[in-house]
Design an enzyme around this catalytic site. Structure first.
Site, PDB file in Angstrom:
ATOM      1  N   HIS A  50     -30.336  -2.614  11.643  1.00 45.76           N
ATOM      2  CA  HIS A  50     -31.109  -3.016  10.468  1.00 45.76           C
ATOM      3  C   HIS A  50     -32.233  -3.985  10.868  1.00 45.76           C
ATOM      4  O   HIS A  50     -32.256  -4.517  11.979  1.00 45.76           O
ATOM      5  CB  HIS A  50     -30.176  -3.643   9.438  1.00 45.76           C
ATOM      6  CG  HIS A  50     -29.269  -2.641   8.784  1.00 45.76           C
ATOM      7  ND1 HIS A  50     -28.322  -2.979   7.868  1.00 45.76           N
ATOM      8  CD2 HIS A  50     -29.192  -1.281   8.930  1.00 45.76           C
ATOM      9  CE1 HIS A  50     -27.690  -1.882   7.455  1.00 45.76           C
ATOM     10  NE2 HIS A  50     -28.196  -0.843   8.092  1.00 45.76           N
ATOM     11  N   GLU A  52     -32.950  -7.038  10.102  1.00 43.58           N
ATOM     12  CA  GLU A  52     -32.581  -8.404  10.496  1.00 43.58           C
ATOM     13  C   GLU A  52     -32.231  -8.465  11.971  1.00 43.58           C
ATOM     14  O   GLU A  52     -32.557  -9.433  12.671  1.00 43.58           O
ATOM     15  CB  GLU A  52     -31.369  -8.881   9.673  1.00 43.58           C
ATOM     16  CG  GLU A  52     -31.582  -8.953   8.176  1.00 43.58           C
ATOM     17  CD  GLU A  52     -31.240  -7.656   7.459  1.00 43.58           C
ATOM     18  OE1 GLU A  52     -31.554  -6.561   7.988  1.00 43.58           O
ATOM     19  OE2 GLU A  52     -30.673  -7.721   6.362  1.00 43.58           O
ATOM     20  N   CYS A  75     -27.058  -6.794   4.293  1.00 44.80           N
ATOM     21  CA  CYS A  75     -25.789  -6.107   4.017  1.00 44.80           C
ATOM     22  C   CYS A  75     -24.622  -6.940   4.514  1.00 44.80           C
ATOM     23  O   CYS A  75     -24.753  -7.761   5.412  1.00 44.80           O
ATOM     24  CB  CYS A  75     -25.793  -4.719   4.637  1.00 44.80           C
ATOM     25  SG  CYS A  75     -25.758  -4.743   6.435  1.00 44.80           S
ATOM     26  N   CYS A  84     -25.295  -7.450   8.525  1.00 43.26           N
ATOM     27  CA  CYS A  84     -26.415  -8.335   8.893  1.00 43.26           C
ATOM     28  C   CYS A  84     -26.112  -9.782   8.530  1.00 43.26           C
ATOM     29  O   CYS A  84     -26.646 -10.698   9.139  1.00 43.26           O
ATOM     30  CB  CYS A  84     -27.684  -7.888   8.190  1.00 43.26           C
ATOM     31  SG  CYS A  84     -28.245  -6.314   8.795  1.00 43.26           S
TER      32      CYS A  84
END
Ligand code: AOF
Ligand code: ZN
Length: 349
Positions: A50, A52, A75, A84
Site C-alpha cells: 500500500h 503508506e 487499513c 498499514c
C-alpha cells in the site's frame, strides 16, 4: 504549507496508478517532517504494498515523529498485504492526516481507531471531496456491490446519435483513449461489434485495456472483429441463450445470464471485482440501449458523458436517441471545448 497542500500531493501521487489498482482504490501518501516532504508513495496495483509502505520506506528513519498524510484511511487488516496501521505505528510517526474514511466494511474507521489507541494524533477529512472523487468508482462498488457506471455517447448538432466519435477522441491523449485507460470495462452491443472492424481500446502508453463486455441479447451467433485476437483486451460476451461466437479464442469467454438486464450485468461484474464500466452507445436500437430502458429509472447509471460533434446529419443516416428518463437533470456539470467537439459530463443524482 497547509494540510491541503500535502493531501493534494497525495492525490497527485495516487493518480500515477490510474487504471491499475482495481479492485483496490488509488491511494497516495506523503511523510512530512519540519515542513519538508521526506517520503512519498502510492499504491501501484492490487497485491502490491500500500501507499503508506512505499512512503515509509522512502522516508526511512526520518519517519520518526513525522506526520503522514494519506488520501484514504490506513487499513487495519491482513488482506493481500499486512496492515498499514502497524507500519505507521512501528515507524513511530506522531500524526496521521487522512483524506477520507475507507468505505470498505473491514476497514471503516477501525484503522483510525487503531492509530489513536496507540497514541497517534489522527485528523480526518482534509481535501475529503477531492479524495472521494479520486475513488468514486471504488466507493460506489463498496457501498452497492455494483460497478460505477458512466453512459457515453456522441451527438450531432441536430441531436442525432452518432456511431463514430469526434476527431482525435480515440487517439493518444484523446478523451476516449484516456477514459478506457481509467475504466475496468467497456460495454458495447453485439450489433455494433458485428458491424465494426475495430475495437474500443486505449492508446495511452502502458495502459491496461478494459474488459470488453459485449451484450448479445437474443442473438444466436456473433462474429467478432479479428482484431480482438491480436489486441490485449479480454472479451466477455454476455448472452441470454446459447450463442456461437467466432473466432474462437482463449481471450473470449461467454457468460450466460438467465435474463440480461442492467441489474444482472452489473451484479455479475461487481462480483467479478469490476469497479467501473463505460456503457458506450453507438446506435439507438441495440442490446445496450435496451439495458438502459429499466436501468436509468432504477438509478443504475451514475455519470453521463456526451460528446457534441460539429456536424448536422440526416434522418436517413442516424436517429434521435430514444432512451432516457423524463425529468432527470445532470449535476456537477463540466465541459471541455476543443476544435473538434464539445464534451459535457455530469452526474445523475
Ligand atoms: C491503504 N493504503 O494504499 C490501499 C488501501 O488486499 P489488500 O491488502 O491490498 O487490501 C485491500 C484493501 O485495503 C482495499 O479494499 C482497501 O480497503 C484498502 N486499500 N489501504 O491503507 C492503500 N490501497
Ligand atoms: Zn494498507
Amino acid at each position: 504549507m497547509e494540510d491541503g497542500f500535502y493531501m493534494r500531493r497525495c492525490v497527485e501521487l495516487a493518480k500515477k496508478a490510474i487504471g491499475c489498482t482495481s479492485p483496490n482504490p488509488m491511494v497516495g501518501c506523503v511523510i512530512v517532517k519540519d515542513g519538508d516532504i521526506v517520503g512519498e508513495g502510492f499504491h501501484p496495483k492490487a497485491g502490491q504494498p500500500h501507499a503508506e509502505v512505499f512512503a515509509l520506506r522512502d522516508a526511512g528513519n526520518l519517519a520518526e515523529n513525522a506526520t503522514a498524510y494519506v488520501s484514504l484511511e490506513p487499513c487495519n487488516h491482513y488482506g493481500r498485504t499486512p496492515p498499514c496501521t502497524e507500519a505507521l505505528i512501528n515507524a513511530k510517526v506522531k500524526q496521521v492526516i487522512v483524506g477520507m474514511v475507507d468505505p470498505n466494511p473491514i476497514v471503516a474507521s477501525k484503522g483510525m481507531e487503531r492509530l489513536k489507541a496507540s497514541g497517534i494524533d489522527v485528523v480526518v477529512g482534509v481535501e475529503e471531496k477531492l479524495c472521494q472523487k479520486l475513488n468514486e468508482a471504488y466507493i460506489h462498488r463498496m457501498n452497492t456491490g455494483k460497478p460505477f457506471v458512466t453512459l457515453r455517447y456522441s451527438l450531432s448538432l441536430n441531436g442525432r446519435l452518432l456511431s463514430h466519435l469526434g476527431k482525435g477522441a480515440e487517439e493518444p491523449g484523446g478523451y476516449y483513449s484516456k477514459m478506457l485507460q481509467e475504466y475496468d470495462a467497456i460495454v458495447v452491443s453485439g450489433e455494433f461489434l458485428s458491424r465494426t472492424s475495430t475495437l474500443p481500446i486505449s492508446l495511452e502508453a502502458g495502459a491496461n485495456q478494459p474488459f470488453q463486455i459485449i451484450i448479445a441479447k437474443n442473438m444466436s451467433s456473433l462474429d467478432l472483429p479479428s482484431t480482438i485476437i491480436n489486441s490485449a483486451a479480454q472479451v466477455i460476451v454476455m448472452a441470454d441463450k446459447s450463442i456461437s461466437v467466432e473466432p474462437k479464442s482463449e481471450k473470449v469467454e461467454t457468460v450466460l445470464l438467465e435474463q440480461i438486464t442492467l441489474t444482472s450485468v452489473l451484479d455479475y461484474c461487481g462480483n467479478r471485482g469490476l469497479c467501473s464500466l463505460v456503457i458506450d452507445i453507438r446506435e439507438d436500437k441495440g442490446s445496450v440501449t435496451e439495458l438502459l430502458e429499466g436501468g436509468l429509472e432504477e438509478g443504475l447509471v451514475q455519470k453521463v458523458m456526451i460528446e457534441l460533434c460539429p456536424v448536422w446529419i440526416g434522418s436517413s443516416e442516424a436517429s434521435l436517441p430514444s432512451f432516457g428518463v423524463e425529468q432527470r437533470k445532470l449535476k456537477d456539470l463540466q465541459s471541455n471545448v476543443t476544435n473538434e467537439s464539445t464534451l459535457v459530463e455530469g452526474y445523475l443524482s
